[in-house]
Design a protein around this motif. Structure first.
Motif, short mmCIF file in Angstrom:
data_model
loop_
_atom_site.label_atom_id
_atom_site.label_comp_id
_atom_site.label_asym_id
_atom_site.label_seq_id
_atom_site.Cartn_x
_atom_site.Cartn_y
_atom_site.Cartn_z
N LEU A 118 8.95 6.56 -0.79
CA LEU A 118 9.41 5.09 -0.74
C LEU A 118 10.91 5.00 -0.68
N PRO A 119 11.58 3.88 -0.56
CA PRO A 119 12.99 3.66 -0.67
C PRO A 119 13.36 4.05 -2.21
N PRO A 120 14.48 4.54 -2.27
CA PRO A 120 14.83 4.72 -3.91
C PRO A 120 14.82 3.57 -4.78
N GLU A 121 15.03 2.37 -4.42
CA GLU A 121 14.93 1.25 -5.10
C GLU A 121 13.88 0.64 -5.31
N ALA A 122 12.75 1.03 -4.84
CA ALA A 122 11.34 0.67 -4.79
C ALA A 122 10.96 0.61 -6.36
N ASP A 123 10.48 -0.77 -6.94
CA ASP A 123 9.97 -0.82 -8.21
C ASP A 123 8.78 -1.77 -8.05
N GLU A 124 8.03 -1.56 -9.38
CA GLU A 124 6.73 -2.43 -9.42
C GLU A 124 6.94 -4.02 -9.06
N GLY A 125 6.23 -4.50 -8.25
CA GLY A 125 6.22 -5.85 -7.82
C GLY A 125 6.73 -5.81 -6.68
N ASN A 126 7.37 -5.08 -5.88
CA ASN A 126 8.06 -5.00 -4.67
C ASN A 126 6.82 -5.24 -3.64
N ILE A 127 7.04 -5.84 -2.33
CA ILE A 127 6.30 -6.05 -1.33
C ILE A 127 6.86 -4.82 -0.26
N ILE A 128 6.04 -3.92 0.08
CA ILE A 128 6.23 -2.81 0.94
C ILE A 128 5.56 -2.80 2.32
N LYS A 129 6.43 -2.69 3.35
CA LYS A 129 5.77 -2.46 4.43
C LYS A 129 5.83 -1.16 5.14
N TRP A 130 4.56 -0.80 5.55
CA TRP A 130 4.40 0.63 6.11
C TRP A 130 4.37 0.49 7.57
#
Length: 55
Positions: free
Chosen positions: A34-46
């Protein structure tokens, strides 16, 4: 063409992240993917074999 999946980052669990798709399926992935700044609650696109924060 590869499928696009939208996830919510539910929790960080050590070296892994637990992602939940829009249809409720959970997926554990290595946090390092994941991107280094990813944190709980983020919306992530694969998409195209990579993850991107979109919200």
């Amino acid at each position: 063409m590869l499928e696009t999946v939208i996830y919510r980052l539910v929790r960080l669990d050590g070296d892994y992240a637990v992602l939940e798709s829009e249809d409720g399926n959970e997926n554990r992935v290595a946090h390092a993917l994941l991107p280094p700044e990813a944190d709980e609650g983020n919306i992530i696109k694969w998409e195209n074999l990579s993850y991107e924060i979109i919200g």
